[in-house]
Design a protein around this motif. Structure first.
Motif, PDB file in Angstrom:
ATOM      1  N   PRO A 139     -54.519  64.196   3.247  1.00  0.00           N
ATOM      2  CA  PRO A 139     -53.845  65.408   2.753  1.00  0.00           C
ATOM      3  C   PRO A 139     -54.659  66.087   1.957  1.00  0.00           C
ATOM      4  O   PRO A 139     -55.178  65.043   1.107  1.00  0.00           O
ATOM      5  N   HIS A 140     -54.010  67.687   1.587  1.00  0.00           N
ATOM      6  CA  HIS A 140     -54.063  68.259   0.809  1.00  0.00           C
ATOM      7  C   HIS A 140     -53.802  69.247  -0.023  1.00  0.00           C
ATOM      8  O   HIS A 140     -52.501  69.732   0.558  1.00  0.00           O
ATOM      9  N   GLU A 158     -48.357  71.539  -7.817  1.00  0.00           N
ATOM     10  CA  GLU A 158     -47.495  72.517  -7.890  1.00  0.00           C
ATOM     11  C   GLU A 158     -48.818  73.681  -6.962  1.00  0.00           C
ATOM     12  O   GLU A 158     -49.255  73.465  -7.190  1.00  0.00           O
ATOM     13  N   LEU A 167     -43.025  72.556  -5.243  1.00  0.00           N
ATOM     14  CA  LEU A 167     -43.933  71.082  -5.525  1.00  0.00           C
ATOM     15  C   LEU A 167     -44.039  70.076  -4.146  1.00  0.00           C
ATOM     16  O   LEU A 167     -43.172  69.457  -3.011  1.00  0.00           O
ATOM     17  N   LEU A 168     -45.395  69.420  -4.011  1.00  0.00           N
ATOM     18  CA  LEU A 168     -46.076  68.727  -3.328  1.00  0.00           C
ATOM     19  C   LEU A 168     -46.365  66.963  -3.946  1.00  0.00           C
ATOM     20  O   LEU A 168     -46.492  66.903  -4.738  1.00  0.00           O
ATOM     21  N   GLU A 169     -45.879  66.487  -3.026  1.00  0.00           N
ATOM     22  CA  GLU A 169     -46.217  65.274  -3.166  1.00  0.00           C
ATOM     23  C   GLU A 169     -47.641  64.184  -2.269  1.00  0.00           C
ATOM     24  O   GLU A 169     -46.840  64.243  -0.893  1.00  0.00           O
ATOM     25  N   LEU A 170     -48.394  64.079  -3.080  1.00  0.00           N
ATOM     26  CA  LEU A 170     -49.144  63.445  -1.828  1.00  0.00           C
ATOM     27  C   LEU A 170     -49.634  62.319  -1.990  1.00  0.00           C
ATOM     28  O   LEU A 170     -50.154  62.447  -3.158  1.00  0.00           O
ATOM     29  N   GLN A 171     -49.889  61.680  -1.111  1.00  0.00           N
ATOM     30  CA  GLN A 171     -50.717  59.816  -1.151  1.00  0.00           C
ATOM     31  C   GLN A 171     -52.065  60.013  -1.147  1.00  0.00           C
ATOM     32  O   GLN A 171     -52.594  60.542  -0.474  1.00  0.00           O
TER      33      GLN A 171
ATOM     34  N   GLY B 191     -48.778  62.139   5.050  1.00  0.00           N
ATOM     35  CA  GLY B 191     -48.993  61.914   3.668  1.00  0.00           C
ATOM     36  C   GLY B 191     -48.519  62.755   2.241  1.00  0.00           C
ATOM     37  O   GLY B 191     -48.639  63.088   1.626  1.00  0.00           O
ATOM     38  N   ARG B 193     -45.346  64.680   0.501  1.00  0.00           N
ATOM     39  CA  ARG B 193     -44.114  65.143   0.967  1.00  0.00           C
ATOM     40  C   ARG B 193     -43.834  66.991   0.201  1.00  0.00           C
ATOM     41  O   ARG B 193     -43.976  66.589  -1.320  1.00  0.00           O
TER      42      ARG B 193
END
Lengths: 268, 330
Positions: A139-140, A158, A167-171, B191, B193
């Motif tokens: 992911p990016h 952000e 607001l993004l949460e990336l693994q 991956g 969210r």
């Protein structure tokens, strides 16, 4: 936390000459330095390392004189520097560039986070970061204006979508491309000035040089350089100023003239 | 074979971008040389009506609508999957995407996935005498203009908003609308969210018609009031060059330049801005440029239609005064 920073060694665009005949930059006209936007990526990488530990590796694809930018990165505190340089890498568009950088990251292995600047001052595409992420299938987030939180398995950022900041949460592993100005947690990031002692030490530091064959086990050589590029520049022009019928006035007449313009456009 | 033009109609939950219609106008023009149809693809949540008809009025022959759960609409990887899916189904010669931050993040992922070329932030696209698509874009902080061909298919380009004219919609136009489904594994697509909107933009400078921009000649933050007053009188926006963002007096959303916003207003008033290449790259395509500067030899003069030599601390208050006088007479 193993962090990779992608650095583009770029000329100072205010000094560089462009060879319009050949459609290329006259590389002898300016020394290569760290792309302005990538300076922030280096700084954020070092700030994350201060919090989570680990190592920071800088990777550049450039002609041999790009080494100068990597030594600057070492002086700033990067642990390891790798220069991808080979005639076979030359003439690369964003597709081939990102493919080559992704191959180097794969070769390094064991990375958690890849950082880069949102774009370069010379190419100005903003495309290489997201393309690297796609090649690596991670992911990016692009145009990141704030790194809110980072832990061993995820990063919260952000990202500027255009209409709003999301607001993004990336693994992890993931790639983020950083804007300027950028905030790390609650602090506005300001790239550090390397200390003189570190600059001197960096002159003797080892910059690893990788060529195309070194990446042969993780990539297809046909994907590099001009051969791997899907685009060709067919013509290049210097931009000449639009022929504006510039009128120069001063004092009270200036106010009159501005009013005239506004009135003719029905703004007042 | 590969033919026609596919327009990606940006919508991540806040409606269609108006620049999509500009792309449709260009697509209709290019189609006469490239053959095939004008397609559009858009994503929409299941809850709301889509704007498929609107896309047809502006030139689409066929519209593909991918329905996705609302919470996934701002997830770029879902858009990547949909756009890749539609390219494989339609085989367009050319794909057009608006060069918004969203488009410049999504486009390269799609291009890399399809192993094809992408040209960023185009100012023009034309078909040459050989029938090849040529993409025109600035490089080197706007100092050079390059003409670029793509050797593979599809040709993908992101196009700077407000470069192509807005076409007139034809409300009688007919076209097909196809509802598409995507195979989506879950809320946490590959991956990513999306936790929500962090902050709204203070202003969208790229859409402003009038911009009053101020440089480092500003003596204090409070003096910004001067410009706010003028902006209000003209229905415009206050902007700045980089130094004012660096000292924290203005937000990034109001910065014009290479590392800020690229604008093309009808009127751009540059106050105390000398005209560094970084700044010029962000405003040189404005329709009419007025510069107010004490230095008649400042570079901004060459990029201005009207150069007022003087101190903006004197010129701007006088101007505001005169506008007020005019308005009171009405």
């Amino acid at each position: 936390m193993n962090i990779v920073v992608l650095i583009k060694p770029t000329p100072d665009v205010t000094k560089v000459r462009f060879d319009v005949e050949r459609g290329v930059v006259d590389r002898s006209s300016a020394e290569l330095e760290i792309n302005q936007f990538d300076l922030y990526a280096v700084e954020v990488a070092l700030l994350i390392k201060e919090v989570l530990g680990g190592s920071v590796t800088a990777v550049s694809m450039a002609p041999p004189q790009g080494e100068r930018a990597l030594r600057d990165a070492v002086a700033r505190g990067v642990d390891k520097a790798i220069l991808l340089t080979d005639g076979r890498f030359a003439g690369a568009d964003t597709l081939a560039t990102s493919y080559t950088l992704a191959a180097a990251v794969r070769k390094l292995g064991g990375y958690d986070l890849i950082l880069c600047g949102e774009k370069s001052v010379d190419g100005d595409t903003a495309h290489v970061g997201p393309e690297v992420a796609e090649h690596l299938n991670v992911p990016h987030a692009a145009f990141v204006t704030r790194v809110v939180e980072v832990s061993s398995n995820k990063v919260v950022v952000e990202s500027d979508y255009g209409d709003a900041y999301y607001l993004l949460e990336l693994q992890l592993p993931a790639l983020i491309s950083l804007s300027r100005p950028v905030v790390f947690r609650d602090r506005v990031v300001e790239p550090r000035t390397p200390r003189l002692g570190d600059v001197l030490k960096a002159r003797r530091a080892r910059v690893e040089v990788w060529d195309a064959y070194y990446l042969a086990d993780v990539a297809d050589l046909e994907g590099f350089g001009l051969a791997g590029s899907a685009t060709r520049v067919v013509r290049v022009f210097n931009v000449f100023e639009k022929d504006r019928n510039s009128i120069t006035v001063s004092g009270e007449e200036g106010v009159d003239r501005i009013l005239e313009v506004l009135r003719s456009r029905r703004l007042v | 074979m590969w033919s026609g033009v596919l327009v990606y109609a940006e919508n991540y939950g806040r409606g269609l971008k108006s620049s999509v219609f500009e792309l449709l106008g260009k697509a209709s023009e290019l189609r006469t040389r490239l053959g095939g149809l004008v397609y559009s693809i858009t994503l929409a949540s299941e809850e709301v009506d889509v704007h498929a008809e609107e896309l047809i009025y502006y030139g689409s022959d066929k519209v593909l609508v991918y329905r996705v759960p609302k919470e996934l609409l701002p997830n770029q990887l879902v858009h990547r999957d949909a756009l890749v899916d539609s390219v494989k189904a339609l085989k367009p010669k050319l794909v057009l995407i608006s060069a918004t931050p969203w488009g410049r993040s999504l486009g390269p992922r799609v291009a890399a996935h399809l192993k094809t070329g992408i040209t960023a932030d185009c100012l023009d696209i034309y078909v040459d005498e050989n029938g090849d698509v040529v993409q025109v874009r600035p490089a080197f902080t706007g100092n050079v203009i390059a003409h670029i061909k793509t050797l593979r298919t599809p040709v993908i380009a992101t196009v700077r908003p407000k470069v192509f004219p807005m076409p007139e919609p034809d409300h009688g136009r007919k076209g097909d609308v196809l509802c598409m489904k995507l195979n989506i594994p879950g809320n946490d697509v590959a991956g990513v969210r999306v936790l929500g909107v962090a902050r709204e933009k203070l202003v969208k400078l790229s859409e402003a018609e009038v911009i009053i921009s101020v440089g480092k000649g500003l003596r204090s933050r409070e003096d910004l009031r001067l410009f706010e007053e003028l902006a209000k009188a003209l229905g415009g926006q206050v902007a700045c060059s980089r130094p004012l963002v660096d000292v924290g007096w203005m937000e990034r959303d109001r910065q014009v330049g290479f590392s800020g916003n690229v604008v093309r207003p009808r009127i751009y008033i540059a106050c105390g801005i000398s005209g560094a290449p970084q700044h010029l790259a962000g405003m040189r395509d404005s329709e009419y440029v007025i510069a107010v500067n004490t230095d008649s030899s400042a570079p901004i003069g060459r990029y201005s239609d009207l150069l007022v030599v003087g101190d903006f601390y004197e010129v701007i208050p006088k101007l505001v005064e005169r506008i007020k006088e005019l308005k009171s007479k009405l």
